[in-house]
Design an enzyme around this catalytic site. Structure first.
Site, PDB file in Angstrom:
ATOM      1  N   ASP A 153      47.471  52.805  29.121  1.00 50.09           N
ATOM      2  CA  ASP A 153      46.196  52.678  28.411  1.00 50.09           C
ATOM      3  C   ASP A 153      46.310  53.010  26.923  1.00 50.09           C
ATOM      4  O   ASP A 153      45.360  52.812  26.166  1.00 50.09           O
ATOM      5  CB  ASP A 153      45.145  53.619  29.021  1.00 50.09           C
ATOM      6  CG  ASP A 153      44.750  53.234  30.436  1.00 50.09           C
ATOM      7  OD1 ASP A 153      44.866  52.043  30.779  1.00 50.09           O
ATOM      8  OD2 ASP A 153      44.339  54.130  31.197  1.00 50.09           O
TER       9      ASP A 153
ATOM     10  N   SER B  44      42.213  43.197  34.900  1.00 45.74           N
ATOM     11  CA  SER B  44      43.401  43.091  34.040  1.00 45.74           C
ATOM     12  C   SER B  44      43.751  41.632  33.755  1.00 45.74           C
ATOM     13  O   SER B  44      43.947  40.839  34.690  1.00 45.74           O
ATOM     14  CB  SER B  44      44.586  43.788  34.724  1.00 45.74           C
ATOM     15  OG  SER B  44      45.818  43.335  34.221  1.00 45.74           O
ATOM     16  N   LEU B  45      43.868  41.277  32.483  1.00 51.38           N
ATOM     17  CA  LEU B  45      44.316  39.927  32.116  1.00 51.38           C
ATOM     18  C   LEU B  45      45.723  39.666  32.640  1.00 51.38           C
ATOM     19  O   LEU B  45      46.044  38.550  33.060  1.00 51.38           O
ATOM     20  CB  LEU B  45      44.304  39.754  30.596  1.00 51.38           C
ATOM     21  CG  LEU B  45      42.955  39.720  29.880  1.00 51.38           C
ATOM     22  CD1 LEU B  45      43.172  39.585  28.375  1.00 51.38           C
ATOM     23  CD2 LEU B  45      42.089  38.580  30.386  1.00 51.38           C
ATOM     24  N   ARG B  46      46.575  40.688  32.611  1.00 49.89           N
ATOM     25  CA  ARG B  46      47.955  40.539  33.077  1.00 49.89           C
ATOM     26  C   ARG B  46      48.005  40.218  34.566  1.00 49.89           C
ATOM     27  O   ARG B  46      48.693  39.289  34.998  1.00 49.89           O
ATOM     28  CB  ARG B  46      48.727  41.846  32.798  1.00 49.89           C
ATOM     29  CG  ARG B  46      50.146  41.877  33.375  1.00 49.89           C
ATOM     30  CD  ARG B  46      50.750  43.280  33.258  1.00 49.89           C
ATOM     31  NE  ARG B  46      49.959  44.281  33.959  1.00 49.89           N
ATOM     32  CZ  ARG B  46      50.062  44.545  35.266  1.00 49.89           C
ATOM     33  NH1 ARG B  46      50.915  43.875  36.006  1.00 49.89           N
ATOM     34  NH2 ARG B  46      49.315  45.481  35.822  1.00 49.89           N
ATOM     35  N   ARG B  47      47.259  40.980  35.354  1.00 45.78           N
ATOM     36  CA  ARG B  47      47.245  40.735  36.799  1.00 45.78           C
ATOM     37  C   ARG B  47      46.615  39.388  37.118  1.00 45.78           C
ATOM     38  O   ARG B  47      47.109  38.656  37.983  1.00 45.78           O
ATOM     39  CB  ARG B  47      46.491  41.866  37.512  1.00 45.78           C
ATOM     40  CG  ARG B  47      47.247  43.192  37.486  1.00 45.78           C
ATOM     41  CD  ARG B  47      46.381  44.333  38.013  1.00 45.78           C
ATOM     42  NE  ARG B  47      47.139  45.595  38.042  1.00 45.78           N
ATOM     43  CZ  ARG B  47      46.582  46.790  37.963  1.00 45.78           C
ATOM     44  NH1 ARG B  47      45.262  46.887  37.819  1.00 45.78           N
ATOM     45  NH2 ARG B  47      47.329  47.876  38.003  1.00 45.78           N
ATOM     46  N   LYS B  48      45.533  39.059  36.434  1.00 43.60           N
ATOM     47  CA  LYS B  48      44.866  37.773  36.680  1.00 43.60           C
ATOM     48  C   LYS B  48      45.805  36.608  36.398  1.00 43.60           C
ATOM     49  O   LYS B  48      45.928  35.678  37.203  1.00 43.60           O
ATOM     50  CB  LYS B  48      43.615  37.667  35.790  1.00 43.60           C
ATOM     51  CG  LYS B  48      42.878  36.336  35.935  1.00 43.60           C
ATOM     52  CD  LYS B  48      41.638  36.299  35.038  1.00 43.60           C
ATOM     53  CE  LYS B  48      40.911  34.958  35.195  1.00 43.60           C
ATOM     54  NZ  LYS B  48      39.685  34.913  34.352  1.00 43.60           N
TER      55      LYS B  48
ATOM     56  N   THR C 272      35.559  53.749  42.265  1.00 43.42           N
ATOM     57  CA  THR C 272      34.502  52.754  42.088  1.00 43.42           C
ATOM     58  C   THR C 272      34.995  51.367  42.460  1.00 43.42           C
ATOM     59  O   THR C 272      34.295  50.594  43.140  1.00 43.42           O
ATOM     60  CB  THR C 272      34.010  52.758  40.621  1.00 43.42           C
ATOM     61  OG1 THR C 272      33.523  54.048  40.293  1.00 43.42           O
ATOM     62  CG2 THR C 272      32.912  51.721  40.407  1.00 43.42           C
TER      63      THR C 272
ATOM     64  N   THR D 126      40.158  41.800  39.822  1.00 43.44           N
ATOM     65  CA  THR D 126      40.932  42.645  38.907  1.00 43.44           C
ATOM     66  C   THR D 126      40.305  42.592  37.525  1.00 43.44           C
ATOM     67  O   THR D 126      39.763  41.562  37.122  1.00 43.44           O
ATOM     68  CB  THR D 126      42.412  42.216  38.815  1.00 43.44           C
ATOM     69  OG1 THR D 126      43.070  43.037  37.843  1.00 43.44           O
ATOM     70  CG2 THR D 126      42.559  40.762  38.385  1.00 43.44           C
TER      71      THR D 126
ATOM     72  N   GLY E 147      35.817  49.857  36.490  1.00 43.31           N
ATOM     73  CA  GLY E 147      35.483  51.175  37.007  1.00 43.31           C
ATOM     74  C   GLY E 147      36.727  51.970  37.341  1.00 43.31           C
ATOM     75  O   GLY E 147      37.842  51.453  37.311  1.00 43.31           O
ATOM     76  N   ASN E 148      36.543  53.268  37.646  1.00 46.20           N
ATOM     77  CA  ASN E 148      37.683  54.057  38.063  1.00 46.20           C
ATOM     78  C   ASN E 148      38.141  53.598  39.444  1.00 46.20           C
ATOM     79  O   ASN E 148      37.491  52.766  40.086  1.00 46.20           O
ATOM     80  CB  ASN E 148      37.360  55.563  38.021  1.00 46.20           C
ATOM     81  CG  ASN E 148      36.234  55.946  38.973  1.00 46.20           C
ATOM     82  OD1 ASN E 148      36.207  55.544  40.128  1.00 46.20           O
ATOM     83  ND2 ASN E 148      35.295  56.747  38.480  1.00 46.20           N
ATOM     84  N   VAL E 149      39.252  54.127  39.929  1.00 50.19           N
ATOM     85  CA  VAL E 149      39.826  53.594  41.170  1.00 50.19           C
ATOM     86  C   VAL E 149      38.874  53.748  42.352  1.00 50.19           C
ATOM     87  O   VAL E 149      38.785  52.850  43.203  1.00 50.19           O
ATOM     88  CB  VAL E 149      41.197  54.236  41.487  1.00 50.19           C
ATOM     89  CG1 VAL E 149      42.260  53.718  40.547  1.00 50.19           C
ATOM     90  CG2 VAL E 149      41.136  55.750  41.464  1.00 50.19           C
TER      91      VAL E 149
END
Length: 305
Positions: A81, A124-128, A149, A122, A145-147
């Protein structure tokens, strides 16, 4: 000189776990500590995709300000992050021993992976991008959100699954049985690593943190972050990078994807550990000269509009 080291942290369960881990490590070396939790902008705004909020530093900015104002002495972050350029006056204090760098899919059954249709969540742009590269017929929805959530949102919606960092779920012991390792997915630079930062002029805290540094983890994440810094130039993008130390060699695998996952430019390198200087930079330059510059330009034009 002795003082109580005030540890700044986000107030999510995972962030507090990380901060307490650092607290325990510092207290084992004889230092006195105090936890100071704060809420970040990234935690407060869960309706807007991260890239629209200017993802760089969104989870670290509040703690940076608290450090500069003298409200906390050090801050603990998930290193993925943290922007590649730290604010003026703030420096790396220690990289803790890295946990799992893997991404995992928490799912409601995996049959959908065979039929070409499905919905994955997700933020995340990377994961997507990597998911769509492998499963172009799937739909990917935003998840924030946090994990805890995000796990609840997965249960509340009719999605087939959601992608998480294995380390986060393992640290707070909520990793379910219904998951699969995404061994083909290249993680975010520094995924699974914890970074502790301090003020540059705070010799007491810097000396305390130096005792916690894990050298091998530091070497690997610095290579990954150098790769990221050269590639992105301050813009968020679907970038994966992983460096590993094996038999006195560093093996590096990095990639840049288009936002829709249709394009993938990757690089793999292996060098002796004594030759790692500029490894991340050289890998990034190889990506840029093989079409990465044009791809980054197109990504920036989409995200900036």
């Amino acid at each position: 000189m002795s003082k109580v080291i005030r540890i700044g942290t986000r107030d999510s369960e995972l962030a507090l776990w990380q901060a307490k881990t650092v607290q325990n490590a510092l207290e084992k070396t004889g230092h006195k500590t105090q936890l100071v939790p704060v809420k970040s902008t990234g935690d407060l705004n869960l309706d807007q995709p991260l890239y629209e909020m200017g993802i760089t530093g969104i989870f670290t900015k509040t703690l940076d300000v608290a450090m500069i104002k003298g409200e906390v002495d050090i801050a603990v972050h998930s290193m993925k992050d943290v922007p590649t350029a730290l604010p003026k006056g703030i420096v790396e204090g220690a990289v803790m021993k890295r946990a799992s760098n893997k991404d995992i899919l928490v799912h409601k059954g995996v049959k959908f992976l065979e039929n070409g249709e499905g919905t994955i969540a997700t933020g995340s742009l990377r994961r997507k991008a990597q998911w769509l590269n492998k499963y172009p017929g799937h739909n990917v929805v935003d998840l924030r959100g946090n994990v805890n959530t995000r796990m609840q949102k997965l249960n509340d919606n009719d999605w087939n699954g959601a992608i998480f960092a294995a380390a986060g779920l393992e640290r707070i012991e909520i990793k379910p049985e219904n998951f699969i390792d995404l061994n083909w997915m290249i993680p975010a630079p520094a995924q699974g690593a914890m970074l502790i930062v301090a003020m540059e002029n705070d010799d007491y805290c810097r000396e305390a943190l130096a005792m916690l540094n894990h050298k091998e983890s530091e070497i690997c994440v610095h290579i990954e972050r150098e790769f990221l810094k050269v590639l992105e130039g301050g813009c968020t993008a679907p970038i994966g990078a992983l460096a590993k130390v094996l038999d006195n060699h560093v093996h590096f695998h990095g990639a840049l994807f288009s936002l829709d996952g249709t394009k993938k430019i990757e690089v793999e390198k292996s060098v002796e550990i004594r030759d790692i200087e500029n490894l991340g930079k050289e890998a990034a330059m190889e990506i840029l000269t093989n079409g990465g510059k044009e791809l980054m330009d197109s990504i920036k034009s989409v995200l900036n509009n």
